[in-house]
Motif scaffolding. Structure first.
Motif, PDB file in Angstrom:
ATOM      1  N   LYS A 200       0.918  -1.050  -0.135  1.00 37.76           N
ATOM      2  CA  LYS A 200      -0.051   0.033   0.434  1.00 37.76           C
ATOM      3  C   LYS A 200       1.107   1.136  -0.070  1.00 37.76           C
ATOM      4  N   SER A 201       2.041   1.484   0.772  1.00 34.84           N
ATOM      5  CA  SER A 201       2.402   2.555   0.728  1.00 34.84           C
ATOM      6  C   SER A 201       4.179   1.659   0.816  1.00 34.84           C
ATOM      7  N   LEU A 202       5.005   2.307   0.239  1.00 43.34           N
ATOM      8  CA  LEU A 202       6.968   2.102   0.258  1.00 43.34           C
ATOM      9  C   LEU A 202       7.011   2.886   2.339  1.00 43.34           C
ATOM     10  N   LYS A 203       6.677   2.035   3.009  1.00 44.12           N
ATOM     11  CA  LYS A 203       7.945   2.455   3.833  1.00 44.12           C
ATOM     12  C   LYS A 203       8.694   1.316   4.557  1.00 44.12           C
ATOM     13  N   PHE A 204      10.042   1.640   5.163  1.00 46.51           N
ATOM     14  CA  PHE A 204      10.887   0.850   5.246  1.00 46.51           C
ATOM     15  C   PHE A 204      11.189   0.527   6.728  1.00 46.51           C
ATOM     16  N   ASP A 205       9.975   0.579   6.943  1.00 46.17           N
ATOM     17  CA  ASP A 205      10.119  -0.307   8.542  1.00 46.17           C
ATOM     18  C   ASP A 205      10.645  -1.742   8.565  1.00 46.17           C
ATOM     19  N   ASN A 206      10.106  -2.162   7.967  1.00 50.24           N
ATOM     20  CA  ASN A 206      11.295  -3.738   7.875  1.00 50.24           C
ATOM     21  C   ASN A 206      12.438  -3.982   8.499  1.00 50.24           C
ATOM     22  N   TYR A 207      13.302  -2.933   6.841  1.00 48.54           N
ATOM     23  CA  TYR A 207      14.510  -2.589   6.497  1.00 48.54           C
ATOM     24  C   TYR A 207      14.748  -1.973   7.563  1.00 48.54           C
ATOM     25  N   ILE A 208      14.564  -1.301   8.447  1.00 48.03           N
ATOM     26  CA  ILE A 208      15.263  -0.487   8.807  1.00 48.03           C
ATOM     27  C   ILE A 208      15.490  -1.773  10.460  1.00 48.03           C
ATOM     28  N   ARG A 209      13.985  -1.881  10.942  1.00 44.00           N
ATOM     29  CA  ARG A 209      14.191  -3.292  12.039  1.00 44.00           C
ATOM     30  C   ARG A 209      15.506  -4.393  12.162  1.00 44.00           C
ATOM     31  N   THR A 210      15.510  -5.350  10.808  1.00 45.15           N
ATOM     32  CA  THR A 210      16.459  -5.990  10.803  1.00 45.15           C
ATOM     33  C   THR A 210      17.525  -5.351  10.070  1.00 45.15           C
ATOM     34  N   PHE A 211      18.172  -4.323   9.241  1.00 45.57           N
ATOM     35  CA  PHE A 211      18.974  -3.389   9.330  1.00 45.57           C
ATOM     36  C   PHE A 211      19.592  -3.254  10.733  1.00 45.57           C
ATOM     37  N   ASN A 212      19.773  -2.990  11.651  1.00 41.68           N
ATOM     38  CA  ASN A 212      19.688  -3.108  13.147  1.00 41.68           C
ATOM     39  C   ASN A 212      19.827  -4.611  13.575  1.00 41.68           C
ATOM     40  N   LYS A 213      19.261  -5.381  13.383  1.00 44.39           N
ATOM     41  CA  LYS A 213      19.236  -6.668  14.298  1.00 44.39           C
ATOM     42  C   LYS A 213      19.814  -7.402  13.247  1.00 44.39           C
ATOM     43  N   MET A 214      20.070  -7.532  12.421  1.00 48.43           N
ATOM     44  CA  MET A 214      21.297  -8.263  11.640  1.00 48.43           C
ATOM     45  C   MET A 214      22.436  -7.561  11.415  1.00 48.43           C
ATOM     46  N   HIS A 215      22.725  -6.269  12.963  1.00 49.69           N
ATOM     47  CA  HIS A 215      24.222  -5.623  11.992  1.00 49.69           C
ATOM     48  C   HIS A 215      24.586  -5.311  10.715  1.00 49.69           C
ATOM     49  N   TYR A 216      24.801  -5.072   9.958  1.00 52.06           N
ATOM     50  CA  TYR A 216      23.673  -5.257   8.936  1.00 52.06           C
ATOM     51  C   TYR A 216      25.637  -5.156   8.267  1.00 52.06           C
ATOM     52  N   LEU A 217      25.747  -3.458   8.627  1.00 55.20           N
ATOM     53  CA  LEU A 217      27.451  -2.893   8.111  1.00 55.20           C
ATOM     54  C   LEU A 217      27.991  -3.866   9.444  1.00 55.20           C
ATOM     55  N   ARG A 218      28.017  -4.342  10.008  1.00 51.55           N
ATOM     56  CA  ARG A 218      29.501  -4.724  11.039  1.00 51.55           C
ATOM     57  C   ARG A 218      29.627  -6.147   9.839  1.00 51.55           C
ATOM     58  N   SER A 219      28.230  -7.325  10.249  1.00 53.14           N
ATOM     59  CA  SER A 219      28.382  -8.326   8.852  1.00 53.14           C
ATOM     60  C   SER A 219      29.008  -7.800   7.131  1.00 53.14           C
ATOM     61  N   LEU A 220      28.611  -6.689   6.962  1.00 59.09           N
ATOM     62  CA  LEU A 220      28.969  -6.808   5.953  1.00 59.09           C
ATOM     63  C   LEU A 220      30.434  -6.670   5.289  1.00 59.09           C
ATOM     64  N   GLY A 221      31.175  -5.723   6.508  1.00 61.91           N
ATOM     65  CA  GLY A 221      32.504  -5.657   6.624  1.00 61.91           C
ATOM     66  C   GLY A 221      33.345  -6.801   6.622  1.00 61.91           C
ATOM     67  N   ASN A 222      32.874  -7.969   7.609  1.00 58.65           N
ATOM     68  CA  ASN A 222      33.337  -9.091   8.097  1.00 58.65           C
ATOM     69  C   ASN A 222      33.422  -9.212   6.641  1.00 58.65           C
ATOM     70  N   ASN A 223      32.252  -9.411   5.709  1.00 60.75           N
ATOM     71  CA  ASN A 223      32.230 -10.113   4.680  1.00 60.75           C
ATOM     72  C   ASN A 223      33.261 -10.090   3.726  1.00 60.75           C
ATOM     73  N   VAL A 224      33.759  -8.645   3.493  1.00 59.97           N
ATOM     74  CA  VAL A 224      34.307  -7.605   2.464  1.00 59.97           C
ATOM     75  C   VAL A 224      36.041  -7.989   3.207  1.00 59.97           C
ATOM     76  N   LEU A 225      36.253  -8.554   4.645  1.00 56.99           N
ATOM     77  CA  LEU A 225      37.266  -7.927   4.946  1.00 56.99           C
ATOM     78  C   LEU A 225      38.153  -9.507   4.359  1.00 56.99           C
ATOM     79  N   LEU A 226      36.777 -10.733   4.805  1.00 59.76           N
ATOM     80  CA  LEU A 226      37.035 -11.968   4.492  1.00 59.76           C
ATOM     81  C   LEU A 226      37.599 -12.123   3.151  1.00 59.76           C
ATOM     82  N   VAL A 227      36.220 -11.694   2.016  1.00 63.41           N
ATOM     83  CA  VAL A 227      37.020 -11.746   0.621  1.00 63.41           C
ATOM     84  C   VAL A 227      38.492 -11.294   0.756  1.00 63.41           C
ATOM     85  N   GLY A 228      38.107 -10.032   1.298  1.00 66.46           N
ATOM     86  CA  GLY A 228      39.505  -9.389   0.842  1.00 66.46           C
ATOM     87  C   GLY A 228      40.784 -10.186   0.898  1.00 66.46           C
TER      88      GLY A 228
END
Lengths: 276, 284
Positions: free
Chosen positions: A50-78
């Motif tokens: 019905k509307s483009l709300k980013f509530d779910n994204y904000i919720r999971t972004f924090n819950k999965m520690h998105y930036l930290r996980s992404l950083g770990n991935n980049v470090l690992l692959v690099g």
């Protein structure tokens, strides 16, 4: 004749369209439903949100520690890919240029083990990880990836070095550069095409690998994107709006990577496969 | 001497993380090592005797074989068909190639969970509201249908890769040969069967090889989609070994002997493959 041509063209396009839709279907469904509230999702999974709300994204972004996980991935692959490229280019080049019994033995040791499936060595490897105290260490894990990845990379470098003329290295030797210096200034630049191929195949493999990190990383601070996503799936049991937004978040880096480098990636994949 | 210096870094990581685990596995397989007791004892071939009687292990081997066979057929037929269809398009070739490869970029863990949503929510919606009654199945709960679900998701994630290889091979077929065949009045099917296919047989071998090796190790799709269930009905060998070692029993020693049995199976299959390939190459 012309009509038949048109008909066969039409059939091919219908086939391609159906297949294309099939490819995108799970992604589109995930994307569409990730913006909904739980109530909306339960009433109709096929409707637009019905509307483009980013509530779910904000919720999971924090819950999965998105930036930290992404950083770990980049470090690992690099770090893994750097090790693989460095170690195997040196080894593959030298093994190809040295024609002795020993070089043949070492090369065949690298090649023969390529058939060993990962699940066969998984448990003793876990023991090695425990003994070396690199459980929960991203850099330790990248050393493991290097160990698993070098044999294929050595094989590819070895094959490629055969195709480049030896005279260039001789010329470099006459100019007074030899050993490591010659390798980095003369040989490595020549290996660029195969380095790109090895880089691409290994980045994709390690970025998307799940089982090895699942065994080696248990500290949630060190989680890769896939491990965080997997844990989230367990926590949000049936909360599909949250899960789907997490899946989209986890897929975004790869899709961006693909959007930018798709030509290179597709060339690298084909090249790597046909040499393998 | 020089040789060793250059090869050493690669050799070290390789020996520590691949060769040594492969060999030490033979030792651990003879012990009762587990994750609970600090010490372990050598129990001889007791583990192997148990493996041979382990109903669930052989069930998982059988399931994996079935999966591998289905994957080889489904993926290669799909990939080759797509490659031919795309190669016949001039303007939209790049677009479709990019599109069809996209699922391969995404991890099968993410793909698996996305498909889980399709199988547990979307298909039921279609069955109820669009009258597509045949979709109203227990896709995850009934082993008969979850096998189909697993194949669909796995194929979704790997057909693009094979397609890229086939496309590269088809591009290598000289256009003059196709034109000659056309002059002799060959239809599309004859052109494919008599001209293109024999010329790309090398890539066919590569693709079948690749599907076999990757399908034999299937883990992510099954882990995310069914977790090996219901019960143990959709357990692959990799899942079976993983569960034995890292879930519940934590019997490392026993799990290692299972993984060695797997290794022997893989080696036998690879040898058969190599033999078949050699024979075929001699024919050509």
């Amino acid at each position: 004749m012309k009509n038949r041509r048109f008909l066969s063209d039409l059939l091919v396009y219908i086939f391609l369209a159906v297949a294309g839709f099939f490819c995108l279907f799970p992604l589109l469904m995930a994307l569409m439903n990730s913006f909904k509230t739980n109530g909306e999702l339960l009433t109709n999974v096929m409707s637009f949100p019905k509307s483009l709300k980013f509530d779910n994204y904000i919720r999971t972004f924090n819950k999965m520690h998105y930036l930290r996980s992404l950083g770990n991935n980049v470090l690992l692959v690099g770090s893994s890919v750097t090790l693989i490229i460095l170690f195997s280019s040196l080894a593959g080049w030298k093994l190809c240029r040295t024609k002795t019994g020993l070089s043949k033995i070492i090369f065949s040791v690298f090649v023969l083990s390529m058939i060993i499936p990962f699940s066969s060595i998984m448990i003793p490897l876990y023991k090695v990880v425990l003994v070396l105290k690199i459980k929960n260490s991203i850099l330790g894990l990248s050393a493991v990836y290097a160990g698993l990845g070098v044999s294929m990379a050595v094989f590819l470098y070895h094959g490629f070095v055969k195709s480049i003329p030896y005279e260039l290295e001789e010329a470099a030797a006459i100019d007074g550069s030899s050993g490591l210096h010659a390798f980095f200034s003369v040989v490595l630049p020549l290996l660029k095409p195969i380095t790109a191929t090895i880089c691409i195949t290994n980045v994709l493999w390690i970025w998307n690998d799940f089982l090895l990190p699942l065994i080696v990383i248990s500290d949630s601070k060190k989680y890769t994107l896939l491990l965080s996503t997997n844990t989230l799936f367990g926590q949000y049991n049936n909360d599909w709006t949250a899960i789907l937004s997490a899946l989209i978040l986890a897929a975004i880096p790869v899709i961006i990577f693909y959007a930018f480098f798709q030509k290179r990636i597709l060339e690298g994949i084909a090249d790597g496969a046909l040499r393998g | 001497m020089n040789l060793l210096i250059y090869a050493t870094p690669a050799l070290i990581v390789y020996i520590i993380f691949k060769l040594y685990p492969a060999f030490s596995g033979v030792f651990y397989a003879l012990t009762d090592w587990n994750g609970i007791n600090k010490t372990y004892e050598i129990v001889g071939i007791a583990n192997f005797l148990e493996v041979f009687k382990d109903k669930y292990f052989w069930q998982s081997v059988l399931f994996t074989m079935k999966y591998v066979a289905a994957m080889i057929v489904v993926c290669n037929v799909m990939a080759l068909t797509l490659a031919i269809a795309i190669e016949s398009r001039r303007k939209t070739k790049g677009f479709f190639r990019t599109l069809f490869y996209m699922p391969n970029m995404i991890s099968m863990v993410i793909g698996g969970y996305m498909w889980m949503f399709i199988f547990t929510k979307v298909l039921y919606y279609m069955a109820d509201n669009w009258g597509l009654k045949f979709l109203d199945q227990s896709w995850i709960g009934n082993p008969k249908y979850s096998f189909i679900a697993i194949i669909i998701v796995s194929a979704w994630g790997s057909v693009g890769y094979l397609m890229i290889i086939y496309m590269a091979a088809i591009q290598g077929v000289p256009g003059s040969l196709i034109e000659t065949a056309e002059l002799y009045g060959a239809n599309s099917w004859q052109k494919f069967w008599n001209v293109t296919l024999p010329l790309i047989s090398h890539s066919l071998t590569i693709c079948i090889f690749w599907t076999l090796n990757s399908a034999f190790q299937v883990f992510d799709v099954i882990y995310t989609l069914t977790g090996g269930g219901p019960g143990r009905a959709t357990q692959s060998v990799a899942i079976n070994i993983y569960e034995e070692a890292f879930k519940g029993n934590i019997r490392y020693g026993y799990a290692t002997s299972k993984s060695l049995v797997l290794l022997v199976i893989v080696i036998i299959i690879t040898m058969i493959q190599l033999k078949l390939m050699k024979e075929r190459e001699q024919e050509l």
